[in-house]
Design a protein around this motif. Structure first.
Motif, PDB file in Angstrom:
ATOM      1  N   ARG A   1       0.850  -1.203   0.000  1.00  0.00           N
ATOM      2  CA  ARG A   1       0.000   0.000   0.000  1.00  0.00           C
ATOM      3  C   ARG A   1       0.878   1.243   0.000  1.00  0.00           C
ATOM      4  NH1 ARG A   1      -3.409   3.321  -1.091  1.00  0.00           N
ATOM      5  NH2 ARG A   1      -5.375   3.688  -0.013  1.00  0.00           N
ATOM      6  N   LEU A   2       0.870   1.960  -1.123  1.00  0.00           N
ATOM      7  CA  LEU A   2       1.615   3.203  -1.251  1.00  0.00           C
ATOM      8  C   LEU A   2       0.687   4.288  -1.783  1.00  0.00           C
ATOM      9  CD1 LEU A   2       4.895   1.858  -2.912  1.00  0.00           C
ATOM     10  CD2 LEU A   2       4.612   2.572  -0.534  1.00  0.00           C
ATOM     11  N   SER A   3       0.957   5.535  -1.421  1.00  0.00           N
ATOM     12  CA  SER A   3       0.125   6.641  -1.876  1.00  0.00           C
ATOM     13  C   SER A   3       0.299   6.845  -3.380  1.00  0.00           C
ATOM     14  CB  SER A   3       0.483   7.925  -1.136  1.00  0.00           C
ATOM     15  OG  SER A   3       1.756   8.394  -1.551  1.00  0.00           O
ATOM     16  N   GLU A   4      -0.673   7.484  -3.995  1.00  0.00           N
ATOM     17  CA  GLU A   4      -0.579   7.741  -5.426  1.00  0.00           C
ATOM     18  C   GLU A   4       0.590   8.679  -5.764  1.00  0.00           C
ATOM     19  OE1 GLU A   4      -3.458   8.539  -9.255  1.00  0.00           O
ATOM     20  OE2 GLU A   4      -4.115   9.261  -7.302  1.00  0.00           O
ATOM     21  N   PRO A   5       0.828   9.766  -5.003  1.00  0.00           N
ATOM     22  CA  PRO A   5       2.012  10.580  -5.293  1.00  0.00           C
ATOM     23  C   PRO A   5       3.307   9.779  -5.209  1.00  0.00           C
ATOM     24  CG  PRO A   5       0.509  11.805  -3.885  1.00  0.00           C
ATOM     25  CD  PRO A   5      -0.023  10.410  -3.970  1.00  0.00           C
ATOM     26  N   MET A   6       3.406   8.850  -4.261  1.00  0.00           N
ATOM     27  CA  MET A   6       4.591   8.013  -4.148  1.00  0.00           C
ATOM     28  C   MET A   6       4.756   7.143  -5.393  1.00  0.00           C
ATOM     29  SD  MET A   6       7.249   7.028  -2.412  1.00  0.00           S
ATOM     30  CE  MET A   6       7.020   7.416  -0.659  1.00  0.00           C
ATOM     31  N   LEU A   7       3.662   6.568  -5.871  1.00  0.00           N
ATOM     32  CA  LEU A   7       3.720   5.747  -7.080  1.00  0.00           C
ATOM     33  C   LEU A   7       4.124   6.581  -8.291  1.00  0.00           C
ATOM     34  CD1 LEU A   7       0.539   3.508  -6.650  1.00  0.00           C
ATOM     35  CD2 LEU A   7       2.925   2.874  -6.253  1.00  0.00           C
ATOM     36  N   PHE A   8       3.583   7.781  -8.384  1.00  0.00           N
ATOM     37  CA  PHE A   8       3.917   8.659  -9.509  1.00  0.00           C
ATOM     38  C   PHE A   8       5.403   9.001  -9.483  1.00  0.00           C
ATOM     39  CE2 PHE A   8       4.083  12.728 -11.807  1.00  0.00           C
ATOM     40  CZ  PHE A   8       3.367  12.406 -12.946  1.00  0.00           C
ATOM     41  N   GLY A   9       5.931   9.269  -8.286  1.00  0.00           N
ATOM     42  CA  GLY A   9       7.349   9.592  -8.164  1.00  0.00           C
ATOM     43  C   GLY A   9       8.245   8.406  -8.459  1.00  0.00           C
ATOM     44  N   LEU A  10       7.919   7.241  -7.893  1.00  0.00           N
ATOM     45  CA  LEU A  10       8.717   6.037  -8.151  1.00  0.00           C
ATOM     46  C   LEU A  10       8.698   5.664  -9.631  1.00  0.00           C
ATOM     47  CD1 LEU A  10       7.694   3.835  -5.090  1.00  0.00           C
ATOM     48  CD2 LEU A  10       9.977   4.767  -5.533  1.00  0.00           C
ATOM     49  N   GLY A  11       7.596   5.983 -10.300  1.00  0.00           N
ATOM     50  CA  GLY A  11       7.489   5.686 -11.727  1.00  0.00           C
ATOM     51  C   GLY A  11       8.106   6.741 -12.624  1.00  0.00           C
ATOM     52  N   GLU A  12       8.765   7.754 -12.014  1.00  0.00           N
ATOM     53  CA  GLU A  12       9.385   8.837 -12.778  1.00  0.00           C
ATOM     54  C   GLU A  12       8.376   9.447 -13.741  1.00  0.00           C
ATOM     55  OE1 GLU A  12      12.985   7.195 -14.553  1.00  0.00           O
ATOM     56  OE2 GLU A  12      13.121   5.799 -12.856  1.00  0.00           O
ATOM     57  N   GLY A  13       7.202   9.756 -13.175  1.00  0.00           N
ATOM     58  CA  GLY A  13       6.063  10.108 -14.012  1.00  0.00           C
ATOM     59  C   GLY A  13       6.038  11.506 -14.577  1.00  0.00           C
ATOM     60  N   LEU A  14       6.816  12.440 -14.008  1.00  0.00           N
ATOM     61  CA  LEU A  14       6.734  13.828 -14.458  1.00  0.00           C
ATOM     62  C   LEU A  14       7.399  14.004 -15.815  1.00  0.00           C
ATOM     63  CD1 LEU A  14       5.915  16.747 -13.783  1.00  0.00           C
ATOM     64  CD2 LEU A  14       8.181  17.035 -12.769  1.00  0.00           C
ATOM     65  N   GLY A  15       6.691  14.616 -16.725  1.00  0.00           N
ATOM     66  CA  GLY A  15       7.240  14.873 -18.049  1.00  0.00           C
ATOM     67  C   GLY A  15       6.517  16.031 -18.706  1.00  0.00           C
ATOM     68  N   PHE A  16       6.889  16.337 -19.919  1.00  0.00           N
ATOM     69  CA  PHE A  16       6.174  17.352 -20.701  1.00  0.00           C
ATOM     70  C   PHE A  16       6.344  17.015 -22.166  1.00  0.00           C
ATOM     71  CE2 PHE A  16       5.501  21.220 -23.062  1.00  0.00           C
ATOM     72  CZ  PHE A  16       4.417  21.799 -22.415  1.00  0.00           C
ATOM     73  N   ILE A  17       5.240  17.077 -22.894  1.00  0.00           N
ATOM     74  CA  ILE A  17       5.281  16.850 -24.334  1.00  0.00           C
ATOM     75  C   ILE A  17       4.343  17.845 -25.014  1.00  0.00           C
ATOM     76  CG2 ILE A  17       3.513  15.055 -24.205  1.00  0.00           C
ATOM     77  CD1 ILE A  17       6.440  15.112 -26.706  1.00  0.00           C
ATOM     78  N   TYR A  18       4.846  18.451 -26.048  1.00  0.00           N
ATOM     79  CA  TYR A  18       4.051  19.376 -26.866  1.00  0.00           C
ATOM     80  C   TYR A  18       4.110  18.869 -28.295  1.00  0.00           C
ATOM     81  CZ  TYR A  18       3.275  23.480 -29.841  1.00  0.00           C
ATOM     82  OH  TYR A  18       2.843  24.335 -30.822  1.00  0.00           O
ATOM     83  N   TRP A  19       2.935  18.605 -28.862  1.00  0.00           N
ATOM     84  CA  TRP A  19       2.924  18.020 -30.201  1.00  0.00           C
ATOM     85  C   TRP A  19       1.877  18.710 -31.069  1.00  0.00           C
ATOM     86  CZ3 TRP A  19       6.831  15.022 -31.437  1.00  0.00           C
ATOM     87  CH2 TRP A  19       6.817  14.384 -32.687  1.00  0.00           C
ATOM     88  N   ASP A  20       2.313  19.078 -32.261  1.00  0.00           N
ATOM     89  CA  ASP A  20       1.412  19.734 -33.207  1.00  0.00           C
ATOM     90  C   ASP A  20       1.780  19.266 -34.606  1.00  0.00           C
ATOM     91  OD1 ASP A  20      -0.526  21.334 -34.303  1.00  0.00           O
ATOM     92  OD2 ASP A  20       0.626  23.190 -34.147  1.00  0.00           O
ATOM     93  N   SER A  21       0.803  18.818 -35.347  1.00  0.00           N
ATOM     94  CA  SER A  21       1.061  18.394 -36.718  1.00  0.00           C
ATOM     95  C   SER A  21      -0.137  18.756 -37.586  1.00  0.00           C
ATOM     96  CB  SER A  21       1.327  16.882 -36.790  1.00  0.00           C
ATOM     97  OG  SER A  21       0.177  16.150 -36.396  1.00  0.00           O
ATOM     98  N   LYS A  22       0.057  18.670 -38.877  1.00  0.00           N
ATOM     99  CA  LYS A  22      -0.977  19.110 -39.816  1.00  0.00           C
ATOM    100  C   LYS A  22      -2.246  18.277 -39.734  1.00  0.00           C
ATOM    101  CE  LYS A  22       2.295  21.001 -43.185  1.00  0.00           C
ATOM    102  NZ  LYS A  22       2.821  20.927 -44.580  1.00  0.00           N
TER     103      LYS A  22
END
Length: 230
Positions: A31-52
């Motif tokens: 049993r782990l908190s959701e923020p802990m799971l997000f951190g252990l999973g290296e979840g933070l990112g950013f993606i910007y995508w635009d196409s025709k």
């Protein structure tokens, strides 16, 4: 034939992939908190995508689909078994064989096809856990906002699993099981945060990480035009 894990208790989370992993881990006694799971999973990112061929640009704030689950399992020294197949029938049997042994299964889906989703938008990167099925329904554990424990018709589930399009997979399912003792959390957290920061600061393409934020900022005038009503 009915195969339903009795007394299944849902993990209450708001993000689909961490909630799915939370459900599998909680069932395994972890049993782990959701923020802990997000951190252990290296979840933070950013993606910007635009196409025709896109009606409007896509902006996301997390890592690619599937990686979060794999990284959580790796950090916690868990066996992460993934199955994919182009066969709908084989995909069903893969899940059924786990349920027969009392093992819940994580699924990757297009949420559009699930009966309990009222917001009918195609999104093939949704995750949920199946903990049972009978002749007509699949019994699911999903995010808090979807309702926790729910059910959807088996034919709709098959469509959701076999959907094509961005972020989709070939009827992907996964399970986890301990491979040994859980490692100490402090070094695991430090290592995950360090790697996540490194990846964010060293993106493979200009559209990702901190470079993606700068690119989205430079294009913000055009993005604003997209948001104006016709």
């Amino acid at each position: 034939m009915s195969h339903i894990i009795q007394g299944f208790v849902p993990y209450e989370g708001v993000h689909c992939e961490t909630t799915a992993m939370g459900n599998l881990l909680q069932f395994a006694g972890i049993r782990l908190s959701e923020p802990m799971l997000f951190g252990l999973g290296e979840g933070l990112g950013f993606i910007y995508w635009d196409s025709k061929n896109m009606d409007f640009p896509f902006i996301g704030g997390r890592i690619k689909t599937d990686r979060l689950s794999a990284r959580i399992a790796s950090r916690l020294n868990l066996t992460h078994r993934v199955q994919e197949t182009s066969s709908i029938e084989k995909a069903r049997k893969n899940v059924q064989s786990c349920l027969e042994r009392g093992i819940p299964v994580g699924l990757k889906l297009d949420s559009y096809y699930l009966d309990y989703f009222t917001n009918k938008v195609h999104f093939a990167g949704h995750y949920a856990v199946i903990y049972g099925m009978d002749e007509e329904y699949a019994y699911m554990a999903d995010t808090r906002q979807q309702g926790g424990l729910l059910k959807t018709r088996l034919d709709r589930l098959a469509m959701a699993r076999n959907a094509k399009g961005p972020m989709s997979s070939r009827n992907l399912s996964f399970t986890i099981e301990p491979a040994g003792d859980l490692p100490p959390l402090k070094p695991a957290v430090r290592s995950a945060l360090s790697q996540n920061a490194h990846d964010f600061l060293n993106p493979p393409i200009q559209n990702a990480g901190h470079k993606g934020i700068l690119k989205a900022a430079r294009d913000s005038g055009r993005l604003f035009v997209y948001s104006l009503p016709e």
